[in-house]
Each structure stands twice: as structure tokens, then as C-alpha cells.
Scaffold this motif. Structure first.
Motif, PDB file in Angstrom:
ATOM      1  N   ARG A   1       0.824  -1.215   0.000  1.00 42.62           N
ATOM      2  CA  ARG A   1       0.000   0.000   0.000  1.00 42.62           C
ATOM      3  C   ARG A   1       0.852   1.256   0.000  1.00 42.62           C
ATOM      4  N   GLU A   2       1.949   1.225   0.723  1.00 45.26           N
ATOM      5  CA  GLU A   2       2.836   2.390   0.742  1.00 45.26           C
ATOM      6  C   GLU A   2       3.377   2.694  -0.650  1.00 45.26           C
ATOM      7  N   ALA A   3       3.628   1.641  -1.428  1.00 47.91           N
ATOM      8  CA  ALA A   3       4.205   1.844  -2.761  1.00 47.91           C
ATOM      9  C   ALA A   3       3.146   2.077  -3.828  1.00 47.91           C
ATOM     10  N   TRP A   4       2.019   1.350  -3.747  1.00 47.22           N
ATOM     11  CA  TRP A   4       1.047   1.370  -4.855  1.00 47.22           C
ATOM     12  C   TRP A   4      -0.357   1.847  -4.462  1.00 47.22           C
ATOM     13  N   GLY A   5      -0.624   1.973  -3.198  1.00 46.05           N
ATOM     14  CA  GLY A   5      -1.964   2.371  -2.790  1.00 46.05           C
ATOM     15  C   GLY A   5      -2.818   1.183  -2.384  1.00 46.05           C
ATOM     16  N   PRO A   6      -4.117   1.399  -2.199  1.00 44.62           N
ATOM     17  CA  PRO A   6      -5.007   0.347  -1.688  1.00 44.62           C
ATOM     18  C   PRO A   6      -5.134  -0.830  -2.649  1.00 44.62           C
ATOM     19  N   ILE A   7      -5.573  -1.933  -2.080  1.00 40.06           N
ATOM     20  CA  ILE A   7      -5.732  -3.180  -2.835  1.00 40.06           C
ATOM     21  C   ILE A   7      -7.169  -3.264  -3.354  1.00 40.06           C
ATOM     22  N   HIS A   8      -7.313  -3.671  -4.607  1.00 42.08           N
ATOM     23  CA  HIS A   8      -8.631  -3.711  -5.254  1.00 42.08           C
ATOM     24  C   HIS A   8      -9.121  -5.131  -5.566  1.00 42.08           C
ATOM     25  N   GLY A   9      -8.220  -6.078  -5.590  1.00 42.74           N
ATOM     26  CA  GLY A   9      -8.635  -7.436  -5.912  1.00 42.74           C
ATOM     27  C   GLY A   9      -7.770  -8.471  -5.220  1.00 42.74           C
ATOM     28  N   VAL A  10      -8.349  -9.623  -4.908  1.00 43.11           N
ATOM     29  CA  VAL A  10      -7.639 -10.739  -4.286  1.00 43.11           C
ATOM     30  C   VAL A  10      -7.982 -12.016  -5.046  1.00 43.11           C
ATOM     31  N   ILE A  11      -6.948 -12.752  -5.419  1.00 41.27           N
ATOM     32  CA  ILE A  11      -7.119 -14.100  -5.961  1.00 41.27           C
ATOM     33  C   ILE A  11      -6.373 -15.048  -5.030  1.00 41.27           C
TER      34      ILE A  11
END
Length: 775
Positions: free
Chosen positions: A334-344
């Protein structure tokens, strides 16, 4: 779905909950159990169940552990209340421990194993908060494959605030009057249902993915194997930001291995390098080192493929069952790319062993990777704006698989947690559990591939499976739980091929069959042929629940059912149905035996039942008579010995040398409608009674029905209204009369036909209940 690769079509099946009417049969082995143990769950329910079973004549007791001599066990752990998800998860382990204790006996001599849970009565398919205990049916289905002589059931009993006695009554009713389904859901409002895999192809239309090029997608187990192929295909479609989680170290390629192109070359290079450094490697150490190098190569290849497609990617080595470590890992993302939008969630391991031989450590290694890994992922992303949640499950969860009880159970939990998450998150989030059949890659070894080939199970090509995965992400309104397999073998794997033989048990006791006291010969109750026919139709329906019995032929009465000890010793019977042919009409052979312990005794009846997808239409018009004379005389008290519960004949409109017309009622009006699920045995018996009255009119003597060519059914179940019965004679002599009988409603709607009914004159008034249905 409908994806083609090397001429392979992928079959896609959605899991649906469908009604499954009770058939009135017991689970074989329960009534004859020498020691049935109730274990686990709420103490008050266990005590009530033991009491209810004993009342029904079953030798039941409550125990904390499984005794070595137990031949039947009902596990109630799935009915317990839970404050934490972990407590629900532990139920799966407890059920496995019970099954392992039973395995030495049930895998050899047979017995009974039943699990009971509460996930809403539909096994959590609609999304139930208790979904984390949902692995029990997969345990039961795997046990069924490993213990072919055992009888097993998985029950989902919706508690809905009901007391212990009501719950116990529902369980006993299912065990003693249910059907043949392995999975049975029992809702609080009385619905009986089961789960079925229904073909549900995805239409090939353009639907946008629930992710964008800036989305962050976390994938467990996504750097290697079949998941990597799917992720690379997704990157080709949507080059977003990928976070691949795995256990393998992304080690640098050893210099000495750079020219090694296969496993044998790699091992030679590693062995030589070790010798050059004075190191001695055991074969196991050499294999492990080679696997590390191969894993790192595969990871790098996946990363390069994603980057080549334009996506951004990072690989993180982490144990996904470690919630703390996983949380720290995703915080850095998250620090590098932001929030997470999907999980597989696709991580998985195997440790194949039969239930009897599997250790706790092996079970936990496999089960925890799936279940605890999913829970950690959901916890770690609970504050993220997820728009996609895709869980890689397995067909083993739907069907069971020998040696893979832990894998099957873990994936079944995934299936039902997916349903729960779908309900919680709504349709704005794509949530799906994909029950994959075997892929041509990944954990399918050459020996396993050969095993599948011998069973006729096709493997899913990597490219086709990868495209199907991308397609599933694009479907927002499709079913949550699906199974995907290759070619026609997918349907066979799910049980959509010819029906297997089933066995059912029936106990004839005064409680359910008191009406038989009105059907006695020489003071002994006798089971009428039409009731035995009803049981055989039910057995046929249990064997092929997707079809309807339409004709019965070849019914042989090998030994009549006289109930000599009706009040003191209930009669136990076993029914066995098996498929004889498969075509436009499916033919089933059905046999009825005495039950001796848990085995078949003497054969009483045998018949052939024709099954079709829907009821047939009557091909001939209802027969007519030119002139009828009034009937004079009594109906009952003469040639008819039937008591009140069998007095189906209301009246006779008229009679002639060519036939007879009368009016009848069926089981509903006679007071035993529970026993008319597939036909109306009381109504059919009334038709045979009219045949005896007409024979008396012709021959002036009592007679006996001895044979019926065939019984054709145009309606299912009991008839609530008055029925018109038209009897038309075809042959007669001084000793024998043959007729056809047509049963219709007052409006002329056909109910059934009895063709070729034969009656023979009796020299005296001694009656017998023997009658056969001939080819």
C-alpha cells in the motif's frame, strides 16, 4: 466456458440447491446398527437424538470418543454455537478426527457415518455466517469413495431457534424416512433439498473487468503453476499491478546451473558443484535444491511475462497463514502502490493419504493453506476497496477425492465462504469460487495424468483454463460457486452420467403402517402388491432423481410379504435399484429383499421400471361401453376382504359382460397418503378390487389377481379427488379373466392404466396377495 484449446471444450457447472422430496426410506445400516454413537455438538441435542433413535428401535448412545466397536456414528459438531471463526474452523478438524477413528472398520466391513451441521439448510450456498465449518460434506463424499461398503450422509439442519427435541426429530426422520442423496439440506420450514451441479455456460459477450489498469491485485500462489498461467493471461488483457505471494525463495540462479535445461541436467550440475566444494548431498537434499532452482526460474519467468505485457509486478515471499506477516507485507504494498482492489486466493499444497493414514500434520498443512490462508487474506484486506475476490477451489470439494480429504474439505470451505462474501459485499464486487477440474500442469504429475486418462477424465489445457479464469472475472451476475472441467468428462466427474446403484432400507412397523391391519389374510397383515410397487418406484427415483418413473414391467412376486409378527417385530426390507440401459428411456432394475443385519436376505420382489424426463401421454382413448346394467349386491363383505383403510371403491356405475365402470378414492381419502409419493397405491389397489368384482360378475365365484402386464403412470403421487375407473375386458374363460383398467379424473384427465390384468377363479374363498406384473 466454451473455450477451445486443442479441440477441448470446457464444461462449466453452477451449484444450485434444488428440492428433494423425502422418499420414505431409511439410510441402510442405521436400523440394524449394533452400536450407534452420537458424538459432538450440543449435549441437549445429542441426548434428545439418542432418546429418539432408541424409541425407533436403534441401539444408540452418547459418547465423547468413538469406541472401536462402533459401526455407526452421527457427528453433531456442526450444530454447536460459535463466538469466533476459528471455533467454526475447528469443527472440520474434529470431524476429520472422528472419520479417521472410524476408517479402519468402515473401510473394510462397512457401517454408517453421518455429519450434521447448521449452515442454513442449503449448505451455505446462499451465504451463511457459519460458512467456516462447511468442509464436512467434502469429508463425507471423500469417505464414500474410500469406504465403498459404508453408508454416509451429510445433513445441513437449519436450527432457527428450535429446541433439542425438534432438531432430534428432524434428524431421525431423515435417517429413517429420507432418501438416497448424500447431501441433504433440511430447512426450518420443512423443505428438504440437495445440491446439484447444473450446466451454466457463460455467454461470449464483452463485459468489462472489475479492475482498472491502476488496480492492485494480490494473488496467493500466483507466481507458479496453473495460477501463473491465468495471471499472465489476465496481464495480457489488463496490465495492472500484480502482487504475487508465495513460499518459495526468489534465489539468484547458481552460475553452475545456467546451461541446465531439464531436471536431470540441473541435478547433475548441482551435484558436481557440491562435490567441487567438498559437500556431500543426500538424494533428498539434491531433490530439494533442484526444486528451489526450478521454482525460482518459474517465478522469474512469470514476472517477466507480466512485465512484457505492460503490467507492474512484485513478488513477496510470505506464509499467507501468518496473519501478522501477511499484514506487514501488504502494508508495504500500500505504501508503494496504494489500496488493494482485488484478491485471488490460489495457494494450495497436497499431501495425499487415505483418511485412515493421514496425520494431523498432513491435514493441517493442506487444509490450513486453503482455509487459514483465506481468512488471513480477508482480514488483511478488510479495509481495502475490493472489487474482485476470486477463489481457486477444486472439483474435489464437490465430489470428494480418495486421498485428498484435507484438500476437498479446505476447498469446500472456500466455496461457502465465497457465498458469504458475495452476500456481504453485494453484486458490485465480483466474488466467485472456481472448482477447477485437473489442469494439464501444476500439481498434476505424470503418474496422476495417467490415472486421469484411465478414468476418462480430460485435463484442462493451460491456455484454455487461463482464458476461462479471465472470463470468470468479467462475469458480475453469474453464480458464485462453479465447477469447470474439460470436455464430456466434466459431466461424468460430477455424476451426470448413468446413475449408480443405490440401496435403501424400509421398516414396516405399526406406527407408520397401521393401516395394513385392514389388509389381512388368515389373520395376518399382508403388504398389497401396489404398495410394494410404490416402494420400487421410489427406489428407482432415488437412483435417477433427474427422471420420472412412467412404466413398470416384469414385476415378479417371488415371495409375498405376510407380516407374521407385525406388532412385536417390525419387518425390515432393503431395496436396490441399478441402471440397466440408457437411451431415450432409461430402464432400471429394482429388487426388494429381506434385511438381515446390514445385508440383503431373501429376495421378495423384482421389477423393471422405465424412466423418462417427463410423464408420458396416454396413447389410447378411454374405453367406453355401449350398455351398462345396474350393480346389485354389496361391494365389501363378499369377495373383497378389505377393511376400512382399503375400501377404495365408492360405487359401481354399471356392469356388463364387456366390463365395468366404478368410482374410487385413493390414499388421501383412505388415510395413508404419506405412502403415495410416486403413484397412488390405494387407488391402484382399488382398481384391482374392481377387477375381482367384475370377475365375480362373470364367473360367479371369488378370484385372485395373478398378473398385470404393465402399469403406466400419467400422474405423480396421490389423487385427492374421486376417480372414475373404466374396466374393459379382453379375454375370459371358465377359469381366467383378462382386462385393461383405465383411471381418469372426473374431467377425463388420465391418471394411470393397468394393462393385461389377469384374475383366476378360486376353488374356495382362501385369498392370497400374490400378483405379478409381466413383460
Amino acid at each position: 466456458s466454451n473455450s477451445t484449446d486443442h479441440n477441448t471444450i470446457l464444461g462449466r457447472f453452477a451449484i444450485h440447491c434444488i428440492p428433494a422430496p423425502s422418499l420414505g426410506f431409511a439410510l441402510p445400516g442405521v436400523l440394524g446398527a449394533q452400536r450407534l454413537i452420537v458424538i459432538g455438538g450440543p449435549a441437549d441435542v445429542a441426548d434428545a437424538l439418542v432418546k429418539a433413535l432408541r424409541k425407533s428401535g436403534v441401539r444408540a448412545e452418547h459418547a465423547a470418543e468413538v469406541p472401536s466397536d462402533a459401526d455407526a456414528v452421527v457427528f453433531l459438531g456442526g450444530l454447536a454455537d460459535f463466538d469466533r471463526e476459528q471455533d467454526a474452523i475447528e469443527v472440520n478438524r474434529a470431524a476429520f478426527a472422528v472419520a479417521r477413528a472410524l476408517a479402519p472398520r468402515l473401510s473394510t466391513t462397512g457401517g454408517v457415518f453421518v455429519t450434521v451441521q447448521d449452515t442454513g439448510g442449503d449448505f451455505g450456498l446462499s451465504g451463511n455466517s457459519r460458512a467456516w465449518l462447511a468442509g464436512l460434506p467434502a469429508l463425507v463424499k471423500t469417505a464414500a469413495l474410500e469406504w465403498p461398503s459404508a453408508r454416509v450422509r451429510a445433513l445441513d439442519l437449519e436450527r432457527a431457534g428450535r429446541g433439542a427435541e425438534a432438531l432430534a426429530e428432524a434428524i431421525v426422520h431423515e435417517l429413517l424416512q429420507g432418501g438416497a442423496e448424500v447431501e441433504v439440506g433440511l430447512t426450518a420450514d420443512g423443505l428438504r433439498c440437495t445440491l446439484e451441479a447444473v450446466p451454466e455456460p457463460i455467454e461470449n459477450h464483452s463485459v468489462s473487468l472489475p479492475l482498472s489498469i491502476d488496480s492492485v491485485l494480490v494473488v496467493s500462489g500466483g507466481a507458479r503453476g496453473v495460477t501463473a498461467a491465468a495471471i499472465c493471461a489476465l496481464a495480457d488483457t489488463l496490465p495492472c499491478r500484480f502482487v504475487l505471494l508465495g513460499r518459495s525463495a526468489l534465489m539468484d540462479e547458481p552460475v553452475e546451473c545456467k546451461d541446465a535445461t531439464d531436471g536431470a541436467d540441473l541435478k547433475r550440475c548441482l551435484l558436481q558443484a557440491a562435490r567441487d566444494h567438498g559437500e556431500k548431498l543426500t538424494p533428498r537434499q539434491l531433490d530439494a535444491r533442484a526444486r528451489e532452482v526450478e521454482a525460482a526460474r518459474e517465478i522469474r519467468s512469470t514476472l517477466q511475462s507480466i512485465e512484457a505485457a505492460g503490467g507492474q509486478v512484485r513478488y513477496e515471499r510470505v506464509d499467507i497463514t501468518d496473519g501478522v506477516a501477511l499484514g506487514e507485507c501488504l502494508d508495504s504494498v500500500r505504501e508503494a502502490w496504494g489500496p488493494i482492489h482485488g484478491v485471488i486466493h490460489a495457494a494450495g499444497v497436497l499431501a495425499d493419504k487415505f483418511i485412515a493414514d493421514k496425520t494431523d500434520e498432513q491435514f493441517e498443512q493442506v487444509f490450513d493453506t486453503k482455509v487459514l490462508g483465506l481468512r488471513a487474506l480477508l482480514d488483511a484486506t478488510s479495509d481495502d476497496p475490493l472489487t474482485a475476490l476470486l477463489l481457486f477451489s477444486s472439483v474435489a470439494a464437490r465430489c470428494g477425492n480418495p486421498g485428498q480429504v484435507d484438500y476437498a474439505m479446505g476447498n469446500e470451505v472456500l466455496n461457502k465462504v465465497a457465498a458469504l462474501e458475495r452476500r456481504r459485499r453485494g453484486d458490485d464486487v465480483v466474488v466467485r469460487a472456481l472448482g477447477w477440474g485437473p489442469w494439464d500442469g501444476g500439481m498434476v504429475t505424470p503418474s496422476l495424468r495417467k490415472h486421469f486418462e484411465e478414468r476418462g477424465v480430460q485435463l484442462i489445457p493451460l491456455a484454455a483454463g487461463a482464458r476461462a479464469c479471465v472470463s470468470e472475472l468479467a462475469q458480475r451476475g453469474a453464480s458464485t460457486e462453479v465447477v469447470i472441467g474439460a470436455g464430456d468428462s466434466a459431466a461424468g466427474f460430477l455424476g451426470h452420467s448413468a446413475g449408480q446403484a443405490v440401496e435403501l432400507e424400509l421398516q414396516i412397523d405399526p406406527g407408520r403402517f397401521g393401516f395394513l391391519r385392514d389388509h389381512t389374510i388368515s389373520g395376518q397383515p399382508v403388504v398389497p402388491m401396489t404398495l410394494a410397487l410404490e416402494w420400487m418406484l421410489g427406489a428407482a427415483r432415488a437412483c435417477r432423481p433427474d427422471l420420472i418413473p412412467v412404466v413398470c414391467r416384469d414385476l415378479q412376486v417371488l415371495r409375498g410379504l405376510r407380516l407374521e409378527n407385525f406388532d412385536s417385530a417390525p419387518e425390515r426390507l432393503l431395496l436396490r435399484a441399478r441402471q440397466l440401459s440408457n437411451g431415450g428411456s432409461v430402464l432400471l432394475g429394482v429388487e426388494l429383499y429381506d434385511a438381515e443385519g446390514d445385508s440383503r436376505g431373501a429376495k421378495r420382489y423384482a421389477a423393471t421400471v422405465e424412466m423418462q424426463p417427463s410423464l408420458a401421454r396416454m396413447t389410447e382413448p378411454v374405453p367406453t361401453h355401449d350398455s351398462l346394467e345396474p350393480w346389485h349386491g354389496d361391494i365389501y363383505g363378499g369377495v373383497l376382504f378389505h377393511g376400512k383403510a382399503f375400501q377404495a371403491v365408492l360405487g359401481i356405475e354399471g356392469v356388463c359382460s364387456d366390463g365395468l365402470v366404478g368410482s374410487l378414492v385413493g390414499t388421501s381419502q383412505l388415510g395413508w397418503s404419506e405412502h403415495g409419493r410416486h403413484s397412488d397405491p390405494g387407488l391402484l389397489d382399488g382398481a384391482l378390487q374392481l377387477a375381482l368384482l367384475w370377475t365375480e360378475h362373470l364367473l360367479s365365484c371369488a378370484s385372485l389377481p395373478t398378473a398385470v402386464d404393465s402399469v403406466h403412470l400419467y400422474r405423480v403421487g396421490p389423487v385427492d379427488e374421486k376417480v372414475r375407473c373404466v374396466l374393459k375386458g379382453s379375454k375370459s374363460s371358465k377359469q381366467r379373466v383378462v382386462c385393461d383398467i383405465c383411471l381418469v379424473t372426473a374431467s377425463g384427465e388420465p391418471i394411470a392404466e393397468l394393462r393385461g390384468v389377469q384374475t383366476h377363479a378360486l376353488a374356495d374363498s382362501t385369498h392370497s396377495a400374490g400378483v405379478s406384473i409381466r413383460p
